[in-house]
Design a protein around this motif. Sequence first.
Motif, PDB file in Angstrom:
ATOM      1  N   ARG A  26      -0.992  14.016   5.613  1.00 26.29           N
ATOM      2  CA  ARG A  26      -1.792  13.905   4.230  1.00 26.29           C
ATOM      3  C   ARG A  26      -1.563  12.438   3.680  1.00 26.29           C
ATOM      4  O   ARG A  26      -2.567  11.768   3.361  1.00 26.29           O
ATOM      5  CB  ARG A  26      -1.519  14.778   3.238  1.00 26.29           C
ATOM      6  N   ASP A  27      -0.221  12.097   3.716  1.00 24.29           N
ATOM      7  CA  ASP A  27      -0.098  10.894   3.004  1.00 24.29           C
ATOM      8  C   ASP A  27      -0.605   9.642   3.949  1.00 24.29           C
ATOM      9  O   ASP A  27      -0.917   8.627   3.740  1.00 24.29           O
ATOM     10  CB  ASP A  27       1.637  10.465   3.247  1.00 24.29           C
ATOM     11  N   LEU A  83       6.476  10.183   5.583  1.00 25.36           N
ATOM     12  CA  LEU A  83       4.878  10.415   5.534  1.00 25.36           C
ATOM     13  C   LEU A  83       4.399  11.419   6.296  1.00 25.36           C
ATOM     14  O   LEU A  83       4.676  11.641   7.660  1.00 25.36           O
ATOM     15  CB  LEU A  83       4.215   9.103   5.949  1.00 25.36           C
ATOM     16  N   ASN A  84       3.780  12.355   5.898  1.00 25.13           N
ATOM     17  CA  ASN A  84       3.069  13.331   6.429  1.00 25.13           C
ATOM     18  C   ASN A  84       1.477  13.101   6.678  1.00 25.13           C
ATOM     19  O   ASN A  84       1.061  11.797   6.409  1.00 25.13           O
ATOM     20  CB  ASN A  84       3.143  14.810   5.784  1.00 25.13           C
ATOM     21  N   ALA A  96       5.980  13.692  -1.255  1.00 23.55           N
ATOM     22  CA  ALA A  96       5.906  13.548   0.206  1.00 23.55           C
ATOM     23  C   ALA A  96       6.469  12.314   0.606  1.00 23.55           C
ATOM     24  O   ALA A  96       7.135  12.135   1.744  1.00 23.55           O
ATOM     25  CB  ALA A  96       4.522  13.787   0.621  1.00 23.55           C
ATOM     26  N   VAL A  97       6.394  11.167  -0.040  1.00 22.40           N
ATOM     27  CA  VAL A  97       7.030   9.945   0.139  1.00 22.40           C
ATOM     28  C   VAL A  97       7.969   9.815  -0.585  1.00 22.40           C
ATOM     29  O   VAL A  97       7.816   9.708  -1.754  1.00 22.40           O
ATOM     30  CB  VAL A  97       5.740   8.702   0.004  1.00 22.40           C
ATOM     31  N   LEU A 157       1.441   4.471  -2.833  1.00 21.36           N
ATOM     32  CA  LEU A 157       1.622   6.041  -2.591  1.00 21.36           C
ATOM     33  C   LEU A 157       2.736   6.459  -3.450  1.00 21.36           C
ATOM     34  O   LEU A 157       2.785   7.566  -4.096  1.00 21.36           O
ATOM     35  CB  LEU A 157       1.659   6.332  -1.114  1.00 21.36           C
ATOM     36  N   ARG A 189      -4.094   9.387   3.182  1.00 22.96           N
ATOM     37  CA  ARG A 189      -4.224   8.659   1.668  1.00 22.96           C
ATOM     38  C   ARG A 189      -3.841   7.201   1.881  1.00 22.96           C
ATOM     39  O   ARG A 189      -4.323   6.488   1.177  1.00 22.96           O
ATOM     40  CB  ARG A 189      -2.926   9.174   0.771  1.00 22.96           C
ATOM     41  N   LEU A 190      -2.781   6.703   2.529  1.00 22.71           N
ATOM     42  CA  LEU A 190      -2.685   5.543   2.997  1.00 22.71           C
ATOM     43  C   LEU A 190      -3.674   4.735   3.543  1.00 22.71           C
ATOM     44  O   LEU A 190      -4.272   3.525   3.067  1.00 22.71           O
ATOM     45  CB  LEU A 190      -1.466   5.182   3.896  1.00 22.71           C
ATOM     46  N   PHE A 236       0.636  -1.251  -0.156  1.00 21.14           N
ATOM     47  CA  PHE A 236      -0.168   0.089  -0.019  1.00 21.14           C
ATOM     48  C   PHE A 236       0.876   1.351   0.130  1.00 21.14           C
ATOM     49  O   PHE A 236       0.639   2.238  -0.547  1.00 21.14           O
ATOM     50  CB  PHE A 236      -1.006   0.070   1.358  1.00 21.14           C
ATOM     51  N   ILE A 237       1.861   1.227   0.601  1.00 18.59           N
ATOM     52  CA  ILE A 237       2.997   2.534   0.660  1.00 18.59           C
ATOM     53  C   ILE A 237       3.500   2.484  -0.636  1.00 18.59           C
ATOM     54  O   ILE A 237       3.528   3.744  -0.959  1.00 18.59           O
ATOM     55  CB  ILE A 237       3.942   2.118   1.862  1.00 18.59           C
TER      56      ILE A 237
END
Lengths: 604, 300
Positions: free
Chosen positions: B246-247, B243-244, A602-603, A42, B250-251, A38-39
């Motif tokens: 928002r992330d 990860l912030n 962000a990631v 992202l 989203r996750l 899942f990550i």
Amino acid sequence: MFFLAPLQLFWLALAIIPLVLFLVFRRPKTQEISTLLFIKQLSRKPQESPWWRQLKRWLALLLSLLVLMLATFYLAGLSRGAPGQDLAQLIWVLDTSASMTTREPNGSTRLDRALEILRGHSESIPEGVPVTILAYDQEVRVIHPPGYQRSAWIRALSRLRPRPLASRPEWVPKQVIDLAGLTRPLEIWHFSDRPWNLSTADLPPDVTLREWNLRSSDGFNAGITAVDFLPAALSAGEGTVFTQVLAQGKSDLPVRLSLKVNDAFVALREIDTRQATEGLWVSFPVRIKEGALIELNLEAAEDRMSWDNQAWLRVGAMRPPVVLWVAEHRDVFMRIALQSFGSQIRVLLAGPGDSIPPGVDVVIRDGVAPGPIPHPRELWINPPPDQTPGLSAVPASPPALAPRAVREGDPLLNGLAVGRFAPFRTSWARPDSGFMPVLEDGLGALIGIKEDEGRTVMVWTFDPARSGPFRLTASFPLLLGNTLMHLAGTGRDMVRVERTGQLIRADGERATWADGTQRELLGGWLTLDHLGPWQAGNTAGAASLLSREETQLAAGAVPGSAEAVASPTWTQSFALPGTGLILLLSLLTLLVLESWLFHRRAVF
Amino acid sequence: MQEDEALFDPAFLGRLRVLLLKLRKRRLLQKRGATSTPAAGFTREFKDHRPYISGDDFRSVDWRLFARLEKLFIRIFEEVQEFHLHLLIDTSMSMKRPHPGKRQTALRLAAALAHLGLAGQHRVSLMRLGDTVSQLHPPVKGQGNIHRLLSLMAGLEFGGTSDFETSLGRWRADRSKRGMVFVISDFFGRDLHQAERAVEAAGRWDAETHFVQILDPAEINPDLEGEWKLIDVETGEQRRFFLNRRDRDRLHQEIESYLRHLETSALRREINLVRWTTDQDFEEMFVRLLARGSALADSG
């Protein structure tokens, strides 16, 4: 490379923060997870190898330190080149005379341009160099004492205003150097439309002069450079206003000159600018009363300076001038000429050895040598050359040339038929005598005038009695009357031509101008630094610029003066102004680079 | 082994017995035979009479009733069905770490189902699900085998990865495997589409199929704000993430979307998929599972 503000380098100590963060806090928390699917969903970024992650970590540290370093260097004023000499002082000298209000084609004045240049360079002055700001026109003023604060310099500059005064640059450099000469080495930055053009030899050691010539290469300006009023010698209440118009630069458009008396329109003249390049005298016959205000207005298209477009005359008390006639043998024609003035002139008689009684306006020395006690206004008629300073006997065979007026329309020669004048010269004024010719022939001044230390002397180097029928014509009493009225007019209250910059004795505590401007009187003295009619108690006057130099400076380049002085360029001993911009751009680039490398997603 | 002892401790077994009693009571209240079906069969259990119709088997005629009533009636007998209960337990590492509660819940659920099946006189098979499906023992029947199954479960090793697509795709619910299938897993495969393909494969089985998705609450809503070095327990893959907030949201949305998609996919193929988080009450969830159309609920 050097720093303008090395104290700001202490900000580099902030580098400890990213270093500590790098060494201590950049340990990510570790956690097991059931699945990374899942990550990964992202972050679509490809899998990074460990060495690349490590490299990025170092890169991030490096970029952070670079950003900090660049910001610090910017604050510390990193500059290219050498810091120059170890300056003890920097002096900005600004010309605030009338010509500095000349508008350039872009709409800004020369003083605006000077201030703009200084503001641009103020950031590049090394820290620790005190800056003194001086302004000058007729006098040197300290605008800002030696100080280190840039904001104070800028504030002082923003308060600076030009004044409608003629500048006197001939003694300003010396005064500036004397004012600041105690602290050396020093550098003087001079901003004017009239460079000093001093050579290195003229400057004391350890003094560097940099000049900005703010005069542009072309442009047109017309102005009133002189004005006078001459009462009619044989007619009470009448007179002639004489004014000189100077037009410099290229313009085909006519100049309009109008005259008002007590705000009532009297006359209008159109002047061809081509005839006024060296100064054109224009006369207006007027009838005046006591207390009248005469106003001259010049209108010219494309004119670049306005302060020289107006002139004023205030007519004072109509008191007849008192003339002392000093002679051994009194000529009858002279007596008749003086008597013809009637009540307009009061005549006293005296011998060569007599003292001058008080209240005398003009002393006529007729055929006698100047007395031991000089009078402020004297007319020497046919003085003995061997007893008169500045005069010599006429040589055996003088050049035979007809007399001619040096300036057309000179008020002194008003009504004189020069062409029918055959003077018998008895002496000649040597070039070192200081007499400026009004009427001359091949041997120099026949009628000359000298102003020296507040004293006005006029000389006739011919004998009227032997000058043919001169004494029998109307020209003789007219010339005598013009001369006496001119000499008396400058010394009595009837008509006073006031130039800005003069010190005037006045009543009351303050003077008020027509536009509301007020000036305090100091000990009964008023400094005229504002244009127009003024009133102080029972005293009234009107100040005009009337400066040939300022009017000329406001126009385009004059051959031999401004063109000869190339616009000086600063030799860049200090920082280039562009260094800060380069640092800022680099800083911005680094920030963008770091964001793109490490924070674009962000990631990661 | 301490973990295993905790797995099937006496308290759990006691609760399991209570649970079965509750189920039996509910079945009695429904006034239906535990194993009866609407169909008539050939067992010894008499069910009902019906008038004779031409063509009926004469052997089924109740001659005694004919003697009394002079009418032909046919005797109808109960048809007793025997299920084969297949229990497939995901033994990949993600079922054990980092949330051991998943393993415990999966094994307890399997134990409860096995107990229920054995009590209902059904055959029960226990299978491990990993890269392949492997049967742990021959099918057993009778309540006496429950301890054997519990012992097998306690000794079950968890590790490795799971490949649902391959394992469930190859495993055919053939004739001998007809009955009921319970697949107990978290359905985290090698990619996000594996579970869906497994559902697709299971849709072709003849058996009544139940997917029980065992999840830890932290897996549905992970609290991973900040910088993390994450290790995939199955593959051992390590990655660093930042990860912030928002992330993180989203996750969470990604996971929820995946779960909903899987549920929809199962529903479309008439497969019962139950999401079971380890923080939920076991008994309540078990009853809810059986209530969702399982014939097993009426057995035992």
